[in-house]
Enzyme design. Sequence first.
Site, PDB file in Angstrom:
ATOM      1  N   VAL A  99      95.099 -52.909  92.404  1.00 49.40           N
ATOM      2  CA  VAL A  99      95.734 -52.138  91.344  1.00 49.40           C
ATOM      3  C   VAL A  99      97.228 -52.411  91.420  1.00 49.40           C
ATOM      4  O   VAL A  99      97.795 -52.515  92.514  1.00 49.40           O
ATOM      5  CB  VAL A  99      95.468 -50.627  91.508  1.00 49.40           C
ATOM      6  CG1 VAL A  99      96.211 -49.825  90.446  1.00 49.40           C
ATOM      7  CG2 VAL A  99      93.971 -50.331  91.448  1.00 49.40           C
ATOM      8  N   CYS A 100      97.849 -52.568  90.262  1.00 50.09           N
ATOM      9  CA  CYS A 100      99.303 -52.732  90.188  1.00 50.09           C
ATOM     10  C   CYS A 100      99.741 -53.955  91.012  1.00 50.09           C
ATOM     11  O   CYS A 100      99.113 -55.001  90.962  1.00 50.09           O
ATOM     12  CB  CYS A 100      99.963 -51.433  90.651  1.00 50.09           C
ATOM     13  SG  CYS A 100     101.692 -51.223  90.186  1.00 50.09           S
TER      14      CYS A 100
END
Length: 229
Positions: A99-100
């Site tokens: 994520v990210c």
Amino acid sequence: MKTIGFILFPKLTQLDLTGPYEVFARLPDTQVLLLSKTLDPVVTEKGMAILPNCSFAEAPQLDVICVPGGPGINECLTDEVLLDFLRQQSEQSAYVTSVCTGALILAAAGLLKGYRATTHWLSLDLLRQFEDIEVLPDRVVQDRNRITGGGVSAGIDFGLTLAATLFDQATAEAIQLMMEYLPQPPFDSGHPTTAPDAIVAQVKLTAAPYQEQRRKIVAAITSALATRP
């Protein structure tokens, strides 16, 4: 029983972790582990302390490994203990995910080469510096057994995507409904393509110090990779 493991490190962005964690913790027959080098509390970017429940050394083989992002990734990009753990787990993991800016850690470990991926909009250009990664500015990108989410809040979208992949759409939809996940943001500033120019400039200025440090680290890593036989 499926086992999903999140990587913890100092100064991670907690929603990168807790967004998809909320989804995965509701999956049937699924164990969710919070992994770190030690079992000491890990302090996030904004000061929340999270308690790991498994060390790298004691980790079982994971079905899914997930790396969140945050300012703390700068140190992780050259942390060979962490990178080696990811490489070893990825050999048998069904899914390798992030994520990210956790995608940059996967890239530093060589785990996104030959795949399509995404990351936080501020770091898309940094991910492009790694060889043979097709970088897309999408909310979630799935390419075979690599699934990457965009910045922070995209972790929930990522989590629901993986839930449907691991089980089925009905399972993911039931979790979405239980979470009442129906985004209706009060402002249209969730992406640089829609936010006012002044807001984009302000956010870039705020992020500039750690982005510049990150740029130098990535440049050193990709330069070293390019010179390897």
